[in-house]
Structure formats: structure tokens, C-alpha cells
Design a protein around this motif. Structure first.
Motif, short mmCIF file in Angstrom:
data_model
loop_
_atom_site.label_atom_id
_atom_site.label_comp_id
_atom_site.label_asym_id
_atom_site.label_seq_id
_atom_site.Cartn_x
_atom_site.Cartn_y
_atom_site.Cartn_z
N THR A 210 0.83 -1.21 0.00
CA THR A 210 0.00 0.00 0.00
C THR A 210 0.87 1.25 0.00
O THR A 210 0.56 2.24 -0.68
CB THR A 210 -0.93 0.01 1.23
OG1 THR A 210 -1.70 -1.18 1.25
CG2 THR A 210 -1.86 1.21 1.20
N ARG A 211 1.95 1.21 0.77
CA ARG A 211 2.86 2.36 0.81
C ARG A 211 3.47 2.61 -0.56
O ARG A 211 3.70 3.76 -0.95
CB ARG A 211 3.97 2.13 1.84
CG ARG A 211 3.48 2.19 3.28
CD ARG A 211 4.60 1.90 4.26
NE ARG A 211 5.63 2.91 4.21
CZ ARG A 211 6.76 2.85 4.94
NH1 ARG A 211 6.96 1.83 5.74
NH2 ARG A 211 7.66 3.81 4.85
N THR A 213 2.04 1.92 -3.53
CA THR A 213 1.03 2.53 -4.40
C THR A 213 0.78 3.98 -4.01
O THR A 213 0.61 4.85 -4.87
CB THR A 213 -0.30 1.74 -4.34
OG1 THR A 213 -0.74 1.67 -2.99
CG2 THR A 213 -0.12 0.33 -4.88
N GLU A 214 0.78 4.26 -2.70
CA GLU A 214 0.60 5.64 -2.24
C GLU A 214 1.77 6.51 -2.67
O GLU A 214 1.59 7.69 -3.00
CB GLU A 214 0.44 5.66 -0.72
CG GLU A 214 -0.90 5.09 -0.25
CD GLU A 214 -1.00 5.03 1.26
OE1 GLU A 214 0.05 5.24 1.93
OE2 GLU A 214 -2.09 4.75 1.78
N TYR A 215 2.99 5.93 -2.65
CA TYR A 215 4.17 6.68 -3.09
C TYR A 215 4.03 7.06 -4.56
O TYR A 215 4.28 8.21 -4.95
CB TYR A 215 5.43 5.84 -2.88
CG TYR A 215 6.66 6.43 -3.54
CD1 TYR A 215 7.32 7.51 -2.95
CD2 TYR A 215 7.15 5.92 -4.74
CE1 TYR A 215 8.44 8.07 -3.55
CE2 TYR A 215 8.26 6.47 -5.34
CZ TYR A 215 8.90 7.55 -4.75
OH TYR A 215 10.00 8.09 -5.34
N ASN A 217 1.27 7.33 -6.30
CA ASN A 217 0.20 8.33 -6.41
C ASN A 217 0.70 9.71 -6.04
O ASN A 217 0.36 10.71 -6.68
CB ASN A 217 -0.97 7.95 -5.48
CG ASN A 217 -1.73 6.74 -5.99
OD1 ASN A 217 -1.75 6.48 -7.18
ND2 ASN A 217 -2.33 5.99 -5.08
N ARG A 218 1.55 9.78 -5.00
CA ARG A 218 2.06 11.07 -4.53
C ARG A 218 3.04 11.66 -5.55
O ARG A 218 2.99 12.85 -5.86
CB ARG A 218 2.75 10.88 -3.18
CG ARG A 218 3.14 12.17 -2.49
CD ARG A 218 3.52 11.95 -1.05
NE ARG A 218 4.70 11.11 -0.90
CZ ARG A 218 4.68 9.86 -0.46
NH1 ARG A 218 3.54 9.29 -0.13
NH2 ARG A 218 5.80 9.15 -0.35
N TYR A 242 3.78 0.20 -9.25
CA TYR A 242 2.36 0.29 -8.87
C TYR A 242 1.64 -1.03 -9.16
O TYR A 242 0.91 -1.56 -8.32
CB TYR A 242 1.70 1.44 -9.63
CG TYR A 242 0.30 1.75 -9.17
CD1 TYR A 242 0.06 2.69 -8.18
CD2 TYR A 242 -0.81 1.09 -9.74
CE1 TYR A 242 -1.22 2.99 -7.75
CE2 TYR A 242 -2.10 1.38 -9.31
CZ TYR A 242 -2.29 2.33 -8.32
OH TYR A 242 -3.56 2.60 -7.90
#
Length: 610
Positions: A210-211, A213-215, A217-218, A242
Motif C-alpha cells: 500500500t505504501r 502505491t501511495e508513493y 500516487n504522490r 504500482y
């Protein structure tokens, strides 16, 4: 790395309850009224439900059976409605008015404590990536996590109170009902807790992915990465990262899905089916066959079994959320309870306003035990003089500056200012003796004047003089707002974005504007061309006539006029003296100077062709 992460997770799970209690204490210290309101609204919700399920239904049923006058029943209902109206208005007002207003207060006070703590934490914590990661996670949504943790604990407390009263009332109706009560207890606190632990384990295994994918996205929307994204094929790498993280997240879900279904089935069956269908059948049997229950008791019983079941289910669910939230709160608790090695609010002797000398006396230091970066260094600087620290990268120049600012303490030896060990001084008063310009400077989203004064009371003329001595006043005057021009586009579309060299000169102007007696310049000209660097260092050396000046530079042409040059290598002093002395010595300083000088000499072929 994985072992360390697993150990930290195990610790946080064991301390989850303590972390939630820490949240209660923290919120209580920030806003006692918020905690009281949360307890009361939770109790009102469950106790109101319990009142209707246990007492209201029983009273109405008994009143009808005993042919109580309608006026009496109506008076009771009106009284109950009036009380419930008050409770409903209070709960609605609290959630829609009190909480939103209080959230601002909680957020402000909590983050004030966090930022005060952050200000008081020593620099080594920020240079420790693991600690810094915990700090950022602690700050991220801290107010929301704390209030949510307290809300969950209030809900658990209220649900347990309502559940206990309901079970006692059911037991009073028929002692055999205890058998049906055991089913949801087993369903929620055996299978439910097992399901919660399984979901938490699944959540933790999914977190690394999850981290990622969030990275991604950011990164996709941050302007810092925009140029690299467009001038390279890094997008393909990020896309693969991703997609791989998404596949791994799905695989983790598949890994647990069978056990999740089984546990969910048994939790639902024991929590709902047995208590609802079981009590309904048993109640019908008691009314129709045994005659041990009245119709009114049967009606009350059906109402109570819904409350009892939901109280247990909500308790189980909230316990899981508390457990998960407790893991997040561990970072906040660890940060708030961190014991500083060099607390920023450390009191001590107030230093003199005039600094006559700064002395390093047999100083050694290492960021890690057994790995010295500075080794037995001694030197002294006196008032109205300048000293230059030179050497290759990693020689220890910047570390000496950090020790001088007391961002770290020596592992051996001592640093003296006016003959007093700097550890004895009031820390803030000691730090106020320094004016610094750093290589890794930061320009703030504010005016030129604010970026020079840095919060100190400085006259407009002082700002102008400092910019002039830093050789950047001409550029500032060319801006429409002059010294009142806003820098960066963070908050203003018309904000000025200057070149790296111009920004660096503004940072040097900060040191000039600061009346502190010790001036420190750490690579203040790294973004400047040789001519601009020469002019800037003329101004810096002019400062040393009235101050004690230390500067660090890798360009040796800029240190020629310093009163003393100290050549560092591998954390030790290998040469020292004036520029002329070291050039005559013909050692490493002279060799390094000559190699750098060649870069500024015209090519012989170019001279010949000219």
C-alpha cells in the motif's frame, strides 16, 4: 530489515491498549470538555437504546395488560419523549456544533505540543531516517487519530455498560437465557477476535505494498518530480512498481480469504442466528407451551436480544479498530515520550554579549559508537579574526560546525566559549550568539525582508545594508516590490523565483543582518561563479573585522585572506596556518590549491590562437 520491522510490529501490538490510554490522557490534557462530551454522548446513545429495549417496552406491555389508565401511559410517554428530545438535541448539537468548533481547538493545541516537542528534539533525531519516519507518521493526522481512539474507547465502555444491564434483565426474565447469551459471546470474543487478528495481520502484510502505491500516487502529482518524469522513462518504472504492489495486495487478500470466510460465517451464525432465532423459539415455547413467560415479557425479550447482540458486535468491531489505531498511535507516543539528549529548553549560565574566544580542546566525535568523524581536534579563534576550514568531502568540516552550534555534543574533549564549556550555557541563549549561512539553506514563502530578518526585529535600513553587502541588492531593487517582494510561488502566483546564486546571497544577507558576535558561513558560495564568489568573500572577510568569523569552503581561492586556514583530512587536522604559510609548506593544501587554480586558467592553445 524485515526482522526489525516484525519486532516493532509485535511491540506495538502488545502496547496497543497502552497507546490508546495514552491517547485518552493526551486528549484530556488538551481538552477535558471533549473527553467528557464524548463519554456522555456515547452513553446517551447506548443507554437510550437500552432504556427503550429493557424498560420502556416492559412498562408499556405491563401497563396495557394491567389496564393502566390511558392518561397515565400518555404522561409516561410524553415525559420519555421530552427527555429523549433533550438527549437528541444535545447529541445533535454536540456532534454538529461543539465537535467541529472543538476540533479546531484540539488540532491547534495538540499540534502546538507536537511542534514544541519537535523543536525540542535534538538534530540527531532528524538525521536518523527511522526516527524521522516515525515523527512524520506521528504528525500525520495526529489529532484525528487521538480523537478517534478516544471515541472508540467511549463507544466500547458505553456498549459494555448497556450490554451488561441488558443481559442482567434477560437473566431475570429466565435464567435459561444465559445459554443463548453465551453464543454471541463466543461468536464475537472468540471467532470475532480471531477474525480481527486475521484482518490486522492481512492489513500489516498489505501495508508495504500500500505504501508503494501511495508513493506512486504522490509522485505523480508533486511538482518536484515533474521535470524528471518528462525527461526520462521513469514513468515505466513507477507503473511497474504500482502494478506489482497491486498484484501483491491482491495475493495477500487471496491468502486470507478462505479463513476470513470461515471465521465470518461462525461469527455471524453465533452472533445473530442463535440469539435471534434461538430466543424467539425458546420464548414462543415458554409463552405457548410452558406458560412461564407473559406476552409482555416475550415482547421485551425480543427487543432486548437485538440490543444485546449489537452491543457485542459493536464492542468487538471497536476493539479491533482500537487495536489497529493503537499501532498508529505508537509512533505518536514514542515521539512524545522521547527523552532528548540535548533539550532545546535546557537552562544554564547566560553567556556574555561579547565573545573573546572559541576553543576546541581535544575534541572527538562520531555519529555512531566506534566510528569517529572528528578525532582529537584542537584550535582556537579569537575576536576580530577569521578561520577557514577546508578539505575534501567527508573530512569533518560540517561536523565541526554542528558541534560548535551544539547540535551534537563531543564524545571526548570540550568546546569552550570565553573559557566556559558550552554545555553549561543556557542553550537558546548560547545559540543566539551565532549568525549562520548554510549550504543547504531554505528560502521561506515570505518577503525578501522576512527571509533576511528571519523573525528578528530588523530595521529596513539594516535589511538593505545586508543585501548590499551580500551583493544582491541590485537584483532585489529590480523586483516590483523591492525588499517586500514575495519569494517562491507557494502562496502567491506572482511570487519571485530567483536563481540559486541569488537565493544563496539572500541567505548570506541573513548572517549579515543578524547582530550575533559569531558569524558562520558553511559553503556560502557553492552556487556562485568565481567572480561573484570573490566579491562575496570580500564582504564576508570584512565582517571578521568586528566579529569572530568561521567559514567552510571547498574552493581554496576564497580562503586566501583568512587569518588562519585549517586543512582537515579523515577527521583530523593535517595542516594549519595562513594561506602563504601553507603554500610555502608545499603540502596537501598547496597541491589542492594548484589543482583548483588550473580550472580557472585559460587553455594554452586558446592563448596561442588569441
Amino acid at each position: 530489515m524485515l526482522k526489525r520491522e516484525k519486532k516493532e510490529k509485535d511491540i506495538t501490538l502488545k502496547q496497543a491498549a497502552g497507546n490508546n490510554l495514552f491517547a485518552v490522557k493526551l486528549l484530556w490534557s488538551v481538552s477535558k470538555s471533549r473527553v467528557i462530551h464524548m463519554v456522555f454522548t456515547s452513553l446517551c446513545g447506548y443507554m437510550g437504546w437500552m432504556f427503550f429495549a429493557v424498560f420502556f417496552m416492559r412498562y408499556i406491555s405491563n401497563a396495557i395488560q394491567s389496564e393502566t389508565p390511558f392518561s397515565t401511559i400518555l404522561a409516561f410517554i410524553i415525559t420519555v419523549c421530552a427527555v429523549m428530545l433533550f438527549v437528541t438535541v444535545y447529541s445533535s448539537y454536540t456532534r454538529n456544533v461543539v465537535y467541529p468548533l472543538n476540533d479546531v481547538k484540539v488540532h491547534t493545541r495538540l499540534y502546538d505540543e507536537l511542534y514544541r516537542k519537535a523543536e525540542n528534539v535534538e538534530l540527531s533525531c532528524y538525521e536518523d531516517s527511522s526516527f524521522y519516519d516515525k515523527y512524520t507518521m506521528a504528525v500525520d493526522g495526529a489529532a484525528e487519530k487521538v480523537t478517534e481512539s478516544v471515541r472508540l474507547m467511549c463507544e466500547i465502555f458505553a456498549a459494555l455498560c448497556a450490554g451488561m444491564v441488558t443481559y442482567i434483565a434477560m437473566f431475570q426474565i429466565d435464567k435459561m437465557l444465559i445459554l443463548f447469551v453465551l453464543a454471541p459471546l463466543v461468536g464475537n470474543f472468540v471467532f470475532g477476535m480471531a477474525l480481527n487478528k486475521l484482518n490486522l495481520r492481512m492489513y500489516k502484510e498489505q501495508t508495504p505494498f500500500t505504501r508503494r502505491t501511495e508513493y506512486v500516487n504522490r509522485v505523480m502529482y508533486l511538482s518536484d518530480y515533474a521535470k524528471e518524469m518528462r525527461l526520462s522513462k521513469i514513468y515505466n518504472v513507477l507503473e511497474n512498481t504500482y502494478n506489482e504492489a497491486t498484484v501483491n495486495t491482491i495475493n495477500v487478500t487471496k491468502k486470507y480469504i478462505a479463513r476470513n470466510i470461515i471465521l465470518s460465517f461462525w461469527q455471524g451464525y453465533l452472533s445473530y442466528a442463535i440469539i435471534f432465532e434461538g430466543i424467539m423459539l425458546y420464548g414462543a415455547y415458554c409463552v405457548l407451551i410452558r406458560g412461564s413467560l407473559t406476552l409482555s415479557e416475550f415482547v421485551v425479550l425480543t427487543s432486548m436480544m437485538g440490543l444485546a447482540s449489537w452491543a457485542l458486535i459493536n464492542t468487538s468491531r471497536n476493539l479491533m479498530e482500537c487495536n489497529r489505531n493503537g499501532v498508529f498511535l505508537h509512533n505518536l507516543r514514542s515521539f512524545m515520550q522521547h527523552s532528548e539528549k540535548i533539550p532545546e529548553n535546557q537552562d544554564g549560565v547566560m553567556p556574555d554579549s561579547i565573545v573573546a574566544s572559541v576553543e576546541f580542546k581535544n575534541v572527538s566525535f562520531g555519529y555512531k559508537p566506534g566510528t569517529p568523524v572528528i578525532n582529537n581536534i584542537s584550535f582556537c579563534i579569537t575576536k576580530n579574526s577569521s578561520i577557514a576550514l577546508v578539505g575534501h568531502n567527508g573530512a569533518g568540516k560540517s561536523t565541526i560546525i554542528k558541534l560548535l552550534f551544539r547540535l551534537y555534543d563531543p564524545t571526548d574533549g570540550e568546546i569552550l566559549v570565553n573559557g566556559t564549556n558550552i554545555k553549561e550555557y543556557n542553550l537558546k541563549a548560547y545559540r543566539s550568539m551565532f549568525a549562520a549561512a548554510f549550504q543547504d539553506y531554505k528560502i521561506f514563502a515570505g518577503t525578501v525582508s522576512e527571509n533576511v530578518s528571519m523573525g528578528r526585529e530588523s530595521s529596513e535600513q539594516t535589511i538593505i545594508n545586508s543585501l548590499e553587502r551580500a551583493r544582491v541588492l541590485g537584483k532585489i531593487n529590480s523586483l516590483q516590490g523591492g525588499i517586500n517582494s514575495v519569494l517562491t510561488k507557494e502562496f502567491d502566483e506572482d511570487g519571485q523565483v530567483l536563481s540559486g546564486g541569488e537565493f544563496q546571497k539572500i541567505v548570506v544577507a541573513r548572517a549579515f543582518a543578524n547582530p550575533a558576535p559569531i558569524k558562520v558561513f558553511d559553503e556560502p558560495s557553492s552556487a556562485l561563479d568565481p567572480i561573484a564568489e570573490y566579491e562575496l568573500f570580500e564582504s564576508i572577510l570584512e565582517e571578521s573585522r568586528n566579529n569572530l568569523t568561521v567559514f567552510v569552503s571547498h574552493r581554496l581561492s576564497s580562503v586566501k585572506n583568512a587569518d588562519e586556514v585549517i586543512m582537515l583530512e579523515n577527521g583530523g587536522i593535517i595542516e594549519r596556518g595562513t594561506h602563504s604559510d601553507l603554500m610555502q609548506l608545499g603540502g596537501k593544501y598547496a597541491d589542492m590549491f594548484m589543482k583548483q587554480a588550473k580550472n580557472y586558467q585559460p587553455d594554452e592553445s586558446e592563448v596561442a590562437s588569441a
